[in-house]
Design a protein around this motif. Structure first.
Motif, PDB file in Angstrom:
ATOM      1  N   GLY A   1       0.823  -1.215   0.000  1.00  0.00           N
ATOM      2  CA  GLY A   1       0.000   0.000   0.000  1.00  0.00           C
ATOM      3  C   GLY A   1       0.851   1.256   0.000  1.00  0.00           C
ATOM      4  N   PHE A   2       0.203   2.376   0.139  1.00  0.00           N
ATOM      5  CA  PHE A   2       0.868   3.683   0.128  1.00  0.00           C
ATOM      6  C   PHE A   2       1.950   3.747   1.226  1.00  0.00           C
ATOM      7  CE2 PHE A   2      -0.017   8.119   2.020  1.00  0.00           C
ATOM      8  CZ  PHE A   2       1.092   8.688   1.408  1.00  0.00           C
ATOM      9  N   LEU A   3       1.554   3.671   2.482  1.00  0.00           N
ATOM     10  CA  LEU A   3       2.535   3.787   3.566  1.00  0.00           C
ATOM     11  C   LEU A   3       3.424   2.549   3.649  1.00  0.00           C
ATOM     12  CD1 LEU A   3       0.268   5.271   6.406  1.00  0.00           C
ATOM     13  CD2 LEU A   3       1.696   6.481   4.737  1.00  0.00           C
TER      14      LEU A   3
ATOM     15  N   ASP B   1       0.267  -8.919   1.561  1.00  0.00           N
ATOM     16  CA  ASP B   1      -0.780  -8.000   1.096  1.00  0.00           C
ATOM     17  C   ASP B   1      -1.766  -8.767   0.227  1.00  0.00           C
ATOM     18  OD1 ASP B   1      -2.118  -5.668  -0.268  1.00  0.00           O
ATOM     19  OD2 ASP B   1      -0.531  -4.571   0.745  1.00  0.00           O
ATOM     20  N   ASN B   2      -3.041  -8.396   0.309  1.00  0.00           N
ATOM     21  CA  ASN B   2      -4.030  -9.039  -0.567  1.00  0.00           C
ATOM     22  C   ASN B   2      -4.347  -8.159  -1.789  1.00  0.00           C
ATOM     23  OD1 ASN B   2      -5.663  -7.010   0.417  1.00  0.00           O
ATOM     24  ND2 ASN B   2      -7.330  -8.347   1.081  1.00  0.00           N
TER      25      ASN B   2
ATOM     26  N   PHE C   1      -5.926  -5.406  -2.079  1.00  0.00           N
ATOM     27  CA  PHE C   1      -7.251  -4.791  -2.184  1.00  0.00           C
ATOM     28  C   PHE C   1      -7.114  -3.323  -2.608  1.00  0.00           C
ATOM     29  CE2 PHE C   1     -10.802  -2.552   0.175  1.00  0.00           C
ATOM     30  CZ  PHE C   1     -11.714  -2.720  -0.858  1.00  0.00           C
ATOM     31  N   THR C   2      -6.279  -2.572  -1.909  1.00  0.00           N
ATOM     32  CA  THR C   2      -6.011  -1.184  -2.337  1.00  0.00           C
ATOM     33  C   THR C   2      -4.550  -0.976  -2.698  1.00  0.00           C
ATOM     34  OG1 THR C   2      -5.785  -0.605   0.005  1.00  0.00           O
ATOM     35  CG2 THR C   2      -7.884  -0.072  -1.053  1.00  0.00           C
ATOM     36  N   GLY C   3      -3.709  -1.933  -2.379  1.00  0.00           N
ATOM     37  CA  GLY C   3      -2.294  -1.821  -2.735  1.00  0.00           C
ATOM     38  C   GLY C   3      -2.048  -2.358  -4.128  1.00  0.00           C
TER      39      GLY C   3
ATOM     40  N   ASP D   1      -4.229 -12.612   2.806  1.00  0.00           N
ATOM     41  CA  ASP D   1      -5.253 -11.816   3.487  1.00  0.00           C
ATOM     42  C   ASP D   1      -5.067 -12.012   4.991  1.00  0.00           C
ATOM     43  OD1 ASP D   1      -7.762 -11.003   4.680  1.00  0.00           O
ATOM     44  OD2 ASP D   1      -8.567 -10.973   2.644  1.00  0.00           O
ATOM     45  N   VAL D   2      -4.904 -10.908   5.725  1.00  0.00           N
ATOM     46  CA  VAL D   2      -4.590 -11.039   7.160  1.00  0.00           C
ATOM     47  C   VAL D   2      -5.748 -11.593   7.993  1.00  0.00           C
ATOM     48  CG1 VAL D   2      -2.777  -9.273   7.202  1.00  0.00           C
ATOM     49  CG2 VAL D   2      -5.165  -8.610   7.653  1.00  0.00           C
TER      50      VAL D   2
ATOM     51  N   LEU E   1      -0.036  -3.010   9.035  1.00  0.00           N
ATOM     52  CA  LEU E   1      -0.621  -1.866   8.328  1.00  0.00           C
ATOM     53  C   LEU E   1      -1.817  -2.265   7.468  1.00  0.00           C
ATOM     54  CD1 LEU E   1       2.217  -0.678   9.111  1.00  0.00           C
ATOM     55  CD2 LEU E   1       2.193   0.502   6.917  1.00  0.00           C
TER      56      LEU E   1
ATOM     57  N   THR F   1     -10.809  -7.265   8.689  1.00  0.00           N
ATOM     58  CA  THR F   1      -9.383  -6.988   8.469  1.00  0.00           C
ATOM     59  C   THR F   1      -8.755  -6.415   9.729  1.00  0.00           C
ATOM     60  OG1 THR F   1      -9.637  -6.685   6.088  1.00  0.00           O
ATOM     61  CG2 THR F   1      -7.759  -5.582   7.113  1.00  0.00           C
TER      62      THR F   1
ATOM     63  N   TYR G   1     -14.550   1.077  10.112  1.00  0.00           N
ATOM     64  CA  TYR G   1     -13.139   1.474  10.206  1.00  0.00           C
ATOM     65  C   TYR G   1     -12.807   1.926  11.636  1.00  0.00           C
ATOM     66  CZ  TYR G   1      -8.769   3.892   8.898  1.00  0.00           C
ATOM     67  OH  TYR G   1      -7.457   4.308   8.792  1.00  0.00           O
TER      68      TYR G   1
ATOM     69  N   LYS H   1     -10.667  -0.341  14.181  1.00  0.00           N
ATOM     70  CA  LYS H   1      -9.350   0.095  14.670  1.00  0.00           C
ATOM     71  C   LYS H   1      -9.339   0.197  16.195  1.00  0.00           C
ATOM     72  CE  LYS H   1      -6.846   0.916  10.885  1.00  0.00           C
ATOM     73  NZ  LYS H   1      -5.500   0.384  10.628  1.00  0.00           N
TER      74      LYS H   1
ATOM     75  N   THR I   1      -1.928  11.438   6.217  1.00  0.00           N
ATOM     76  CA  THR I   1      -0.584  11.420   5.628  1.00  0.00           C
ATOM     77  C   THR I   1      -0.692  11.479   4.109  1.00  0.00           C
ATOM     78  OG1 THR I   1       0.150  10.126   7.513  1.00  0.00           O
ATOM     79  CG2 THR I   1       1.590  10.134   5.605  1.00  0.00           C
TER      80      THR I   1
HETATM   81  N1  LIG Z   1      -2.663   7.240   4.982  1.00  0.00           N
HETATM   82  C1  LIG Z   1      -3.167   7.807   6.058  1.00  0.00           C
HETATM   83  O1  LIG Z   1      -3.333   9.036   6.106  1.00  0.00           O
HETATM   84  C2  LIG Z   1      -3.528   6.975   7.266  1.00  0.00           C
HETATM   85  C3  LIG Z   1      -4.095   7.635   8.375  1.00  0.00           C
HETATM   86  C4  LIG Z   1      -4.418   6.879   9.497  1.00  0.00           C
HETATM   87  C5  LIG Z   1      -4.158   5.518   9.528  1.00  0.00           C
HETATM   88  N2  LIG Z   1      -3.620   4.914   8.432  1.00  0.00           N
HETATM   89  C6  LIG Z   1      -3.422   3.465   8.503  1.00  0.00           C
HETATM   90  O2  LIG Z   1      -2.186   3.101   7.927  1.00  0.00           O
HETATM   91  C7  LIG Z   1      -2.317   1.849   7.250  1.00  0.00           C
HETATM   92  C8  LIG Z   1      -1.848   1.990   5.811  1.00  0.00           C
HETATM   93  O3  LIG Z   1      -2.644   2.992   5.172  1.00  0.00           O
HETATM   94  P1  LIG Z   1      -2.364   3.444   3.667  1.00  0.00           P
HETATM   95  O4  LIG Z   1      -2.699   4.892   3.575  1.00  0.00           O
HETATM   96  O5  LIG Z   1      -1.040   2.955   3.238  1.00  0.00           O
HETATM   97  O6  LIG Z   1      -3.536   2.661   2.922  1.00  0.00           O
HETATM   98  P2  LIG Z   1      -3.481   1.719   1.627  1.00  0.00           P
HETATM   99  O7  LIG Z   1      -4.889   1.395   1.302  1.00  0.00           O
HETATM  100  O8  LIG Z   1      -2.640   2.340   0.562  1.00  0.00           O
HETATM  101  O9  LIG Z   1      -2.704   0.449   2.174  1.00  0.00           O
HETATM  102  C9  LIG Z   1      -3.341  -0.596   2.872  1.00  0.00           C
HETATM  103  C10 LIG Z   1      -2.772  -1.894   2.356  1.00  0.00           C
HETATM  104  O10 LIG Z   1      -3.390  -2.977   3.064  1.00  0.00           O
HETATM  105  C11 LIG Z   1      -3.764  -3.971   2.113  1.00  0.00           C
HETATM  106  N3  LIG Z   1      -4.884  -4.724   2.690  1.00  0.00           N
HETATM  107  C12 LIG Z   1      -6.152  -4.297   2.927  1.00  0.00           C
HETATM  108  N4  LIG Z   1      -6.876  -5.279   3.473  1.00  0.00           N
HETATM  109  C13 LIG Z   1      -6.041  -6.346   3.601  1.00  0.00           C
HETATM  110  C14 LIG Z   1      -6.197  -7.667   4.092  1.00  0.00           C
HETATM  111  N5  LIG Z   1      -7.380  -8.116   4.587  1.00  0.00           N
HETATM  112  N6  LIG Z   1      -5.126  -8.505   4.063  1.00  0.00           N
HETATM  113  C15 LIG Z   1      -3.928  -8.094   3.561  1.00  0.00           C
HETATM  114  N7  LIG Z   1      -3.733  -6.855   3.069  1.00  0.00           N
HETATM  115  C16 LIG Z   1      -4.777  -5.993   3.097  1.00  0.00           C
HETATM  116  C17 LIG Z   1      -4.134  -3.205   0.859  1.00  0.00           C
HETATM  117  O11 LIG Z   1      -4.116  -3.987  -0.315  1.00  0.00           O
HETATM  118  C18 LIG Z   1      -3.061  -2.111   0.867  1.00  0.00           C
HETATM  119  O12 LIG Z   1      -1.891  -2.544   0.207  1.00  0.00           O
HETATM  120  C19 LIG Z   1      -3.779   1.431   7.379  1.00  0.00           C
HETATM  121  O13 LIG Z   1      -3.909   0.517   8.430  1.00  0.00           O
HETATM  122  C20 LIG Z   1      -4.487   2.721   7.724  1.00  0.00           C
HETATM  123  O14 LIG Z   1      -5.638   2.507   8.485  1.00  0.00           O
HETATM  124  C21 LIG Z   1      -3.308   5.611   7.301  1.00  0.00           C
END
Ligand SMILES: NC(=O)c1ccc[n+]([C@@H]2O[C@H](COP(=O)([O-])OP(=O)(O)OC[C@H]3O[C@@H](n4cnc5c(N)ncnc54)[C@H](O)[C@@H]3O)[C@@H](O)[C@H]2O)c1
Length: 239
Positions: free
Chosen positions: A15-17, A36-37, A39-41, A61-62, A76, A95, A148, A152, A178
């Motif tokens: 994913g992003f972070l 990672d599954n 879904f959004t990554g 999938d976690v 994450l 998740t 969500y 969390k 972020t």
């Molecule tokens: N970006 C932000 O501003 C922000 C703010 C608060 C919290 N967070 C937390 O940081 C984490 C990462 O956020 P992000 O912005 O990178 O989001 P993102 O959607 O880019 O990344 C999330 C990753 O988790 C994977 N994923 C989702 N469900 C899954 C599952 N069941 N099994 C395995 N993989 C799964 C997605 O495919 C993706 O690669 C998340 O937990 C999010 O809640 C992010």
């Protein structure tokens, strides 16, 4: 038995972070397993890391247990923007909750330290500004964001109970908004909206009175904080 490199599991690593975290941990000499599954990554986010012999990727999938041997876990995995986490709210809760149980179980078995990527959304619609950690929040448990926010919150509960009950070494960080490269351009969040509208030469949409405040963090700074909060430089090599 001693391992040459600290072995780190990053869930949501595509994913992003997560992709920035994997990149930084590899640069610091760690062996990184990304689960990672997608879904959004995406694999595009981690394509530049795939040639690194110390980078492994598992499509996983976690919500299902994972059996790997690791020293540290960064949990994450979870869609982060409303359009994504409301797409399948039941899966979002699973998740966070099943994912936390599975990763904490793994941490307990392997004696790995584990960090949870929590969120400012645990404060819900806060009645206190700015939010301090002592503030417990104002969350609607039955609204469309609850999958969500409450997911969390329950994950945080599990982290602290695994710590109190089983002695698992935990860290929970509450991430605020972020931004940076590789964020989803159409995730409906304020920074991506502003950028997309600016690039298209469209007026920038401000909701409400425009006087609301947000805390923004650039991705590099977040990763600095994430690593600093968890892994002091001296413990990056052998566990
Ligand atoms: N970006 C932000 O501003 C922000 C703010 C608060 C919290 N967070 C937390 O940081 C984490 C990462 O956020 P992000 O912005 O990178 O989001 P993102 O959607 O880019 O990344 C999330 C990753 O988790 C994977 N994923 C989702 N469900 C899954 C599952 N069941 N099994 C395995 N993989 C799964 C997605 O495919 C993706 O690669 C998340 O937990 C999010 O809640 C992010």
């Amino acid at each position: 038995m001693f391992r040459e490199r600290t072995r780190i599991l990053v869930t949501g690593g595509a994913g992003f972070l997560g992709s920035f975290l994997c990149e930084r941990l590899l640069a610091q000499g760690c062996h990184v397993i990304c689960a990672d599954n997608y879904f959004t990554g995406s694999r595009d986010n981690i394509a530049h890391l795939l040639d690194n012999p110390y980078f492994e990727v598992i499509r996983h999938d976690v919500t299902i247990p994972l059996y790997v041997e690791v020293d540290r876990i960064f949990n994450l995995a979870c869609p982060a923007s409303p359009i994504h986490y409301q797409f399948d709210p039941v899966q979002t809760t699973k998740t966070s909750v099943h994912g936390a149980i599975n990763m904490l179980g793994l941490a307990k078995r392997t004696k790995a330290r584990i960090l949870q990527a929590s969120t400012s959304e645990v404060y819900g619609d806060p009645a206190v500004h700015p939010q301090r950690e002592e503030y417990w929040g104002n969350v609607n448990p039955i609204g469309p964001r609850a999958c969500y926010d409450e997911g969390k919150r329950c994950a945080e509960t599990l982290f602290f109970d695994y710590h109190r009950q089983h002695g698992v070494a935990i860290k929970v960080i509450r991430i605020f908004n972020t931004y940076g490269p590789r964020m989803h351009p159409r995730d409906g969040r304020v920074v991506s909206n502003f950028i997309i509208q600016a690039l298209a030469g469209e007026p920038i949409t401000l909701y409400g009175s425009g006087e609301q405040t947000r805390s923004f963090c650039y991705v590099d700074d977040l990763i600095d904080g994430m690593i600093a909060s968890w892994i002091p430089a001296r413990s990056m090599s052998a566990p």
